[in-house]
Design a protein around this motif. Structure first.
Motif, short mmCIF file in Angstrom:
data_model
loop_
_atom_site.label_atom_id
_atom_site.label_comp_id
_atom_site.label_asym_id
_atom_site.label_seq_id
_atom_site.Cartn_x
_atom_site.Cartn_y
_atom_site.Cartn_z
N GLN A 190 0.83 -1.20 0.00
CA GLN A 190 0.00 0.00 0.00
C GLN A 190 0.87 1.26 0.00
O GLN A 190 2.05 1.22 0.34
N THR A 191 0.25 2.35 -0.34
CA THR A 191 0.93 3.64 -0.29
C THR A 191 1.56 3.87 1.08
O THR A 191 0.93 3.61 2.12
N VAL B 118 12.57 10.16 -6.72
CA VAL B 118 12.79 9.16 -5.68
C VAL B 118 13.80 9.61 -4.62
O VAL B 118 14.05 8.89 -3.65
N LYS B 119 14.39 10.78 -4.80
CA LYS B 119 15.39 11.26 -3.84
C LYS B 119 14.78 11.34 -2.45
O LYS B 119 13.65 11.77 -2.28
N LEU C 42 6.50 4.55 -0.39
CA LEU C 42 6.11 4.24 -1.77
C LEU C 42 4.79 4.89 -2.14
O LEU C 42 3.88 5.05 -1.30
N LYS C 43 4.70 5.25 -3.42
CA LYS C 43 3.53 5.93 -3.96
C LYS C 43 3.01 5.13 -5.17
O LYS C 43 3.78 4.40 -5.80
N THR D 244 4.00 -3.16 -7.32
CA THR D 244 2.66 -2.59 -7.44
C THR D 244 2.31 -1.89 -6.14
O THR D 244 2.33 -2.50 -5.07
N ILE D 245 2.00 -0.61 -6.26
CA ILE D 245 1.64 0.19 -5.09
C ILE D 245 0.18 0.59 -5.21
O ILE D 245 -0.22 1.24 -6.18
#
Length: 124
Positions: A13-14, A63-64, A85-86, A121-122
């Motif tokens: 998940q996010t 992604v930094k 994660l997004k 997969t997010i």
């Protein structure tokens, strides 16, 4: 024969985290540059993070501060720690190697060897 084998993908998940691994055979991960790429459906392959022989790293802006690339030469393995994660991080993640590279390189055209990818997969 060079083989790069990715693992560690999955569905989270996010806000979650994943750690990707890329085990190398026939190639030493401390040579040249090792780079993580990703490709979302319908989009071009994008360089995410790269590390060179001197441990210098470079990241794509999106992604930094969330992703960290590293390697373990005793295991001849490359890693990508992904935090916060997004959904836009969703994609097939590949590791790749470039024999002649300094400072990190995020360009697909620079790479000499590729793995087959691991799916991330997010969900929101």
């Amino acid at each position: 024969q060079v083989q790069l084998v990715e693992s560690g993908g999955g569905s989270v998940q996010t806000g979650g985290s994943l750690r990707l691994s890329c085990a190398a055979t026939g190639y030493t991960v401390s040579v040249g540059c090792m780079t993580w790429f990703r490709q979302a459906t319908g989009k071009e392959r994008e360089g995410v993070a790269s590390i060179d022989s001197g441990l210098r790293t470079t990241y794509t802006n999106s992604v930094k501060a969330r992703f960290t690339i590293s390697r373990d030469i005793t295991k001849n393995t490359l890693f990508l720690q992904m935090n916060s994660l997004k959904p836009k991080d969703t994609g097939l993640y590949y590791c790749a190697a470039a024999r002649w590279c300094i400072g990190g390189d995020l360009r697909p055209t620079s790479m000499n060897y590729w793995g087959k990818g691991t799916l991330v997969t997010i969900s929101s």
